[in-house]
Design a protein around this motif. Structure first.
Motif, PDB file in Angstrom:
ATOM      1  N   THR A   8       3.218 -38.776  -5.141  1.00 15.59           N
ATOM      2  CA  THR A   8       3.040 -37.529  -4.394  1.00 15.59           C
ATOM      3  C   THR A   8       4.149 -37.380  -3.360  1.00 15.59           C
ATOM      4  N   LEU A   9       4.386 -38.465  -2.664  1.00 11.89           N
ATOM      5  CA  LEU A   9       5.395 -38.465  -1.599  1.00 11.89           C
ATOM      6  C   LEU A   9       6.783 -38.162  -2.158  1.00 11.89           C
ATOM      7  N   LEU A  10       7.039 -38.678  -3.358  1.00 13.62           N
ATOM      8  CA  LEU A  10       8.390 -38.567  -3.921  1.00 13.62           C
ATOM      9  C   LEU A  10       8.590 -37.328  -4.781  1.00 13.62           C
ATOM     10  N   ARG A  11       7.515 -36.531  -4.966  1.00 15.68           N
ATOM     11  CA  ARG A  11       7.625 -35.421  -5.933  1.00 15.68           C
ATOM     12  C   ARG A  11       8.875 -34.566  -5.714  1.00 15.68           C
ATOM     13  N   PRO A  12       9.147 -34.092  -4.459  1.00 19.36           N
ATOM     14  CA  PRO A  12      10.338 -33.246  -4.278  1.00 19.36           C
ATOM     15  C   PRO A  12      11.607 -33.966  -4.702  1.00 19.36           C
ATOM     16  N   ARG A  13      11.704 -35.235  -4.341  1.00 20.78           N
ATOM     17  CA  ARG A  13      12.909 -35.990  -4.668  1.00 20.78           C
ATOM     18  C   ARG A  13      13.056 -36.144  -6.187  1.00 20.78           C
ATOM     19  N   LEU A  14      11.941 -36.468  -6.851  1.00 24.18           N
ATOM     20  CA  LEU A  14      11.961 -36.648  -8.308  1.00 24.18           C
ATOM     21  C   LEU A  14      12.374 -35.349  -8.996  1.00 24.18           C
ATOM     22  N   GLU A  15      11.856 -34.258  -8.425  1.00 24.91           N
ATOM     23  CA  GLU A  15      12.201 -32.964  -9.022  1.00 24.91           C
ATOM     24  C   GLU A  15      13.673 -32.663  -8.850  1.00 24.91           C
ATOM     25  N   SER A  16      14.208 -32.960  -7.658  1.00 21.83           N
ATOM     26  CA  SER A  16      15.617 -32.668  -7.426  1.00 21.83           C
ATOM     27  C   SER A  16      16.519 -33.528  -8.313  1.00 21.83           C
ATOM     28  N   PHE A  17      16.075 -34.754  -8.610  1.00 18.74           N
ATOM     29  CA  PHE A  17      16.843 -35.614  -9.521  1.00 18.74           C
ATOM     30  C   PHE A  17      16.537 -35.300 -10.987  1.00 18.74           C
ATOM     31  N   GLN A  18      15.572 -34.418 -11.209  1.00 22.01           N
ATOM     32  CA  GLN A  18      15.090 -34.085 -12.559  1.00 22.01           C
ATOM     33  C   GLN A  18      14.678 -35.339 -13.328  1.00 22.01           C
ATOM     34  N   VAL A  19      13.859 -36.137 -12.672  1.00 23.36           N
ATOM     35  CA  VAL A  19      13.381 -37.389 -13.286  1.00 23.36           C
ATOM     36  C   VAL A  19      11.931 -37.198 -13.702  1.00 23.36           C
ATOM     37  N   ALA A  20      11.615 -37.561 -14.939  1.00 21.12           N
ATOM     38  CA  ALA A  20      10.233 -37.475 -15.413  1.00 21.12           C
ATOM     39  C   ALA A  20       9.557 -38.832 -15.264  1.00 21.12           C
ATOM     40  N   VAL A  21       8.331 -38.811 -14.761  1.00 24.71           N
ATOM     41  CA  VAL A  21       7.605 -40.076 -14.556  1.00 24.71           C
ATOM     42  C   VAL A  21       6.389 -40.110 -15.467  1.00 24.71           C
ATOM     43  N   THR A  22       6.227 -41.184 -16.221  1.00 24.75           N
ATOM     44  CA  THR A  22       5.031 -41.386 -17.040  1.00 24.75           C
ATOM     45  C   THR A  22       4.278 -42.588 -16.493  1.00 24.75           C
ATOM     46  N   VAL A  23       2.978 -42.415 -16.297  1.00 28.81           N
ATOM     47  CA  VAL A  23       2.159 -43.552 -15.854  1.00 28.81           C
ATOM     48  C   VAL A  23       1.266 -43.961 -17.009  1.00 28.81           C
ATOM     49  N   GLN A  24       1.382 -45.219 -17.451  1.00 30.18           N
ATOM     50  CA  GLN A  24       0.515 -45.747 -18.514  1.00 30.18           C
ATOM     51  C   GLN A  24      -0.634 -46.488 -17.847  1.00 30.18           C
ATOM     52  N   ARG A  25      -1.813 -45.836 -17.844  1.00 30.02           N
ATOM     53  CA  ARG A  25      -2.945 -46.416 -17.128  1.00 30.02           C
ATOM     54  C   ARG A  25      -4.188 -46.168 -17.951  1.00 30.02           C
ATOM     55  N   ARG A  26      -4.852 -47.223 -18.399  1.00 33.75           N
ATOM     56  CA  ARG A  26      -6.081 -47.041 -19.169  1.00 33.75           C
ATOM     57  C   ARG A  26      -7.223 -46.690 -18.227  1.00 33.75           C
ATOM     58  N   GLN A  27      -7.305 -47.443 -17.134  1.00 34.52           N
ATOM     59  CA  GLN A  27      -8.268 -47.136 -16.079  1.00 34.52           C
ATOM     60  C   GLN A  27      -7.658 -47.645 -14.784  1.00 34.52           C
ATOM     61  N   PRO A  28      -8.073 -47.096 -13.631  1.00 28.67           N
ATOM     62  CA  PRO A  28      -7.455 -47.555 -12.383  1.00 28.67           C
ATOM     63  C   PRO A  28      -7.586 -49.072 -12.237  1.00 28.67           C
ATOM     64  N   LEU A  29      -6.542 -49.675 -11.675  1.00 27.75           N
ATOM     65  CA  LEU A  29      -6.557 -51.129 -11.455  1.00 27.75           C
ATOM     66  C   LEU A  29      -7.661 -51.486 -10.469  1.00 27.75           C
ATOM     67  N   PRO A  30      -8.204 -52.714 -10.559  1.00 28.22           N
ATOM     68  CA  PRO A  30      -9.247 -53.117  -9.615  1.00 28.22           C
ATOM     69  C   PRO A  30      -8.692 -53.186  -8.194  1.00 28.22           C
ATOM     70  N   GLU A  31      -9.598 -53.135  -7.243  1.00 26.25           N
ATOM     71  CA  GLU A  31      -9.150 -53.196  -5.847  1.00 26.25           C
ATOM     72  C   GLU A  31      -8.636 -54.591  -5.511  1.00 26.25           C
ATOM     73  N   ILE A  32      -7.561 -54.648  -4.742  1.00 31.21           N
ATOM     74  CA  ILE A  32      -7.046 -55.930  -4.253  1.00 31.21           C
ATOM     75  C   ILE A  32      -6.881 -55.811  -2.743  1.00 31.21           C
ATOM     76  N   TRP A  33      -6.684 -56.964  -2.091  1.00 28.25           N
ATOM     77  CA  TRP A  33      -6.378 -56.924  -0.662  1.00 28.25           C
ATOM     78  C   TRP A  33      -4.892 -56.651  -0.513  1.00 28.25           C
ATOM     79  N   ALA A  34      -4.543 -55.557   0.128  1.00 30.54           N
ATOM     80  CA  ALA A  34      -3.128 -55.212   0.279  1.00 30.54           C
ATOM     81  C   ALA A  34      -2.948 -54.272   1.457  1.00 30.54           C
TER      82      ALA A  34
END
Lengths: 131, 496
Positions: free
Chosen positions: B350-376
């Motif tokens: 979300t934060l990088l959307r404008p930048r990604l758009e200006s670079f015309q970079v496409a992002v694909t996320v391969q995610r079957r289900q959200p990762l479990p919660e970790i301490w971070a």
């Protein structure tokens, strides 16, 4: 909003002058100080100030025991810390009744914060003190 | 004195004494056996022959008895002939006995027997002569006297025999005494050998076998239980392992010394950089303020506008460098909370959307289900992801592609982990610089500070995870973040 008397302390002469200029365009009277000793000298000169704008990087803040001096002799003077994010965030905890504003290039943020603080003070003390 | 000798000397001394005693015992036995043997041989050679002669002498004397009496009764010359035979026999044995007499006393005795016999023979010849002449009275008279002489002669011969018997008995006594000496010597040596053997055994067990077993028990008790190995084999195995361990430890130490020197150097550089950054920040802020003010107030031509824009950009660059330096020298403390890394990935995107758009970079996320919660620390983690994605954008030409793969895994020794893989379609990272990219102050970019990836690596390490890069030229680069899935609130950072 009533013009107020401000004391501004900053390490950098050009920053001091720039901020003085900017704040004066708002109608305030701005006195400046270069170090912790100068702050105490100016405050001790009998003049009344409505706000102290303090850069923590001015010399002798620790050596002159500035915080204790302010709390002891000028407990009602509002304090606005206008500084870089300090190395140690705990350093700010001691200034528990001060407002912190991180320094940046746009003076609008400072002007807004000063205005808000003065308004609060005005409300608390009433207009009589200004007469 | 004994205690001061080395173990080897002690064992050699004991072993030497043992061998000496055994050999001495053997020698004494052989020597004495030999002595007895020669003694017995002497006895047989001399005394037995002499004794035999004495006996035969006596018997040939005894055989002469009676013939004269028979002759006196029937005057048959046959008796005299027989008497003469025995007389000759006697003389032969007398000569032999004389020859075998080996001391003056015995020689004297033989001499006496010879003389006595000669006298007796003369008397007997007289008696025979009397009988032949028919003087029976005179013959009988002399014959009576002669019997007395014979008796004495016989006694002499008997005495001679007895002397021999005694000598043989004496020799027997001597040999028996010598046998006793041998027996006693052997008996005395047996306990000596036994004591020395025991001492040697005690020394071997106490000083060698015992300590070896003790060592093994301390180092590896399972070796003792292994019947295929004796103590010395087990010990040599242990020593071998020990040497390998020492070698390993040494090389590890060397490596960690190198690392230490390097990290000390880096810490020093970091401190210096922080000091510089700190000093620069103050005037830089002043510059920024004035520039800001200038842009707000001035009415500029397009050229002037562009100049001012470049100045602003470069100042922003300096500002970034200064902030990175400061961040590197004072890593922020992690503010740990339980969060799914998938959420953080979404924030970063979300934060990088404008930048990604200006670079015309496409992002694909391969995610079957959200990762479990970790301490971070979500902010820090987001910082890492943003940093990696900005790097990818800058590396790729327009129309680049970033693929983010999220997965869970189980690693031996660590347990459950989550893994985020960021793959770009850029030119990849040249092999020559691949092992330097995580080092601070290393940058291949014109505007790089050389701190982005080293800060990212440190943040991940403080989460107890690891960051790794895979790249083949022409096939893009992949950064793989691995974070442990811990139940407890815990980070590598001291205060997290």
């Amino acid at each position: 909003m009533q013009p107020a008397r401000l004391l501004l302390a900053d390490r950098n002469r050009h920053v001091r002058e720039f901020l003085k200029r900017e704040l004066e365009t708002e109608g305030h009277t701005v006195a400046i100080a270069r170090s912790a000793q100068e702050i105490l000298t100016v405050l001790g000169g009998g003049e009344k100030f409505d706000l102290l704008i303090l850069d923590l990087e001015v010399p002798y803040v620790v050596e002159a025991n500035l915080l204790t001096q302010l709390q002891t002799f000028y407990p009602t003077l509002p304090l606005l810390i206008h500084s870089f994010q300090p190395d140690n965030p705990q350093a700010l905890a001691a200034y528990h009744n001060a407002i912190f504003l991180e320094k940046n290039e746009d003076p609008a943020q400072l002007k807004k914060t000063v205005a808000a603080l003065l308004k609060k003070r005005e409300e608390r003390h009433g207009r009589r003190e200004w007469g | 004195m004994w205690k001061r000798l080395s173990l080897q000397s002690r064992i050699f001394i004991l072993l030497g004494a043992l061998i000496l005693t055994a050999v001495a015992g053997g020698l004494v036995t052989v020597w004495h056996t030999d002595a007895i043997d020669s003694l017995v041989t002497d006895l047989i050679n001399q005394n037995v022959a002499s004794y035999q002669a004495a006996e035969r002498l006596e018997s040939s004397l005894l055989r002469q008895k009676g013939y004269v009496t028979y002759f006196s009764l029937d005057q048959d010359p046959e008796w005299l002939k027989k008497l003469e035979e025995h007389h000759q026999d006697f003389l032969v044995w007398l000569e032999r006995a004389k020859a075998s007499a080996n001391n003056p006393f015995m020689s004297g005795l033989m001499e006496e027997i010879g003389e006595f016999y000669t006298k007796y023979r003369q008397g007997r010849d007289q008696v025979i002569a009397f009988y032949q002449q028919g003087q029976r009275e005179a013959g009988a008279e002399l014959h009576r006297q002669l019997r007395q002489q014979f008796q004495e002669l016989f006694q002499l011969c008997d005495r001679y025999k007895l002397i021999h018997e005694r000598r043989i008995a004496e020799a027997k006594l001597v040999s028996r005494f010598q046998a006793k000496v041998i027996t006693h010597t052997a008996l005395a040596l047996i306990p000596g050998i036994a004591v020395l053997g025991l001492l040697l055994g005690y020394t071997l067990v106490k000083q060698i076998l015992g300590p070896i077993r003790e060592l093994l028990r301390e180092t590896n008790p399972t070796d003792l239980a292994n019947p295929a190995l004796n103590e010395v084999q087990a010990l040599s195995q242990e020593v071998h392992t020990l040497r390998e361990d020492v070698d390993l430890a040494q090389s590890q130490l060397k490596r960690s010394q190198v690392t230490l020197v390097q990290s000390e150097k880096l810490a020093m550089v970091g401190k210096l950089a922080a000091g510089v950054a700190h000093s620069i920040r103050n005037p830089l802020t002043s510059v920024k303020m004035r520039l800001y003010s200038m842009r707000r107030l001035l009415n500029l031509t397009p050229e002037q506008q562009e100049d001012l824009e470049v100045i602003s950009q470069e100042i922003r660059h300096i500002d970034t460098i200064v902030r990175n330096f400061l961040e590197y020298s004072r890593p922020p403390k992690l503010k740990m909370q339980q969060i799914s890394p998938s959420t953080v990935v979404d924030w970063a995107l979300t934060l990088l959307r404008p930048r990604l758009e200006s670079f015309q970079v496409a992002v694909t996320v391969q995610r079957r289900q959200p990762l479990p919660e970790i301490w971070a620390d979500p902010d820090q983690l987001k910082e890492v992801l943003v940093n990696l994605m900005v790097n990818a954008c800058e590396a790729m030409e327009k129309n680049g592609q970033i693929t983010i793969i999220e997965e869970e895994d189980f690693l031996a020794g660590i347990g459950r982990v989550v893994r985020i893989r960021l793959q770009d379609s850029g030119p990849g990272i040249p092999p020559a610089i691949q092992d330097k990219i995580f080092q601070p102050f290393f940058s291949s970019k014109e505007e790089g500070t050389g701190l982005g990836l080293s800060i990212a690596a440190r943040i991940i390490e403080e989460h107890g995870g690891s960051i790794r890069m895979e790249s083949r030229p022409g096939q893009g680069a992949a950064f793989i973040l691995t974070l442990p899935l811990r139940k407890m609130r815990y980070g590598n950072h001291l205060n997290s």
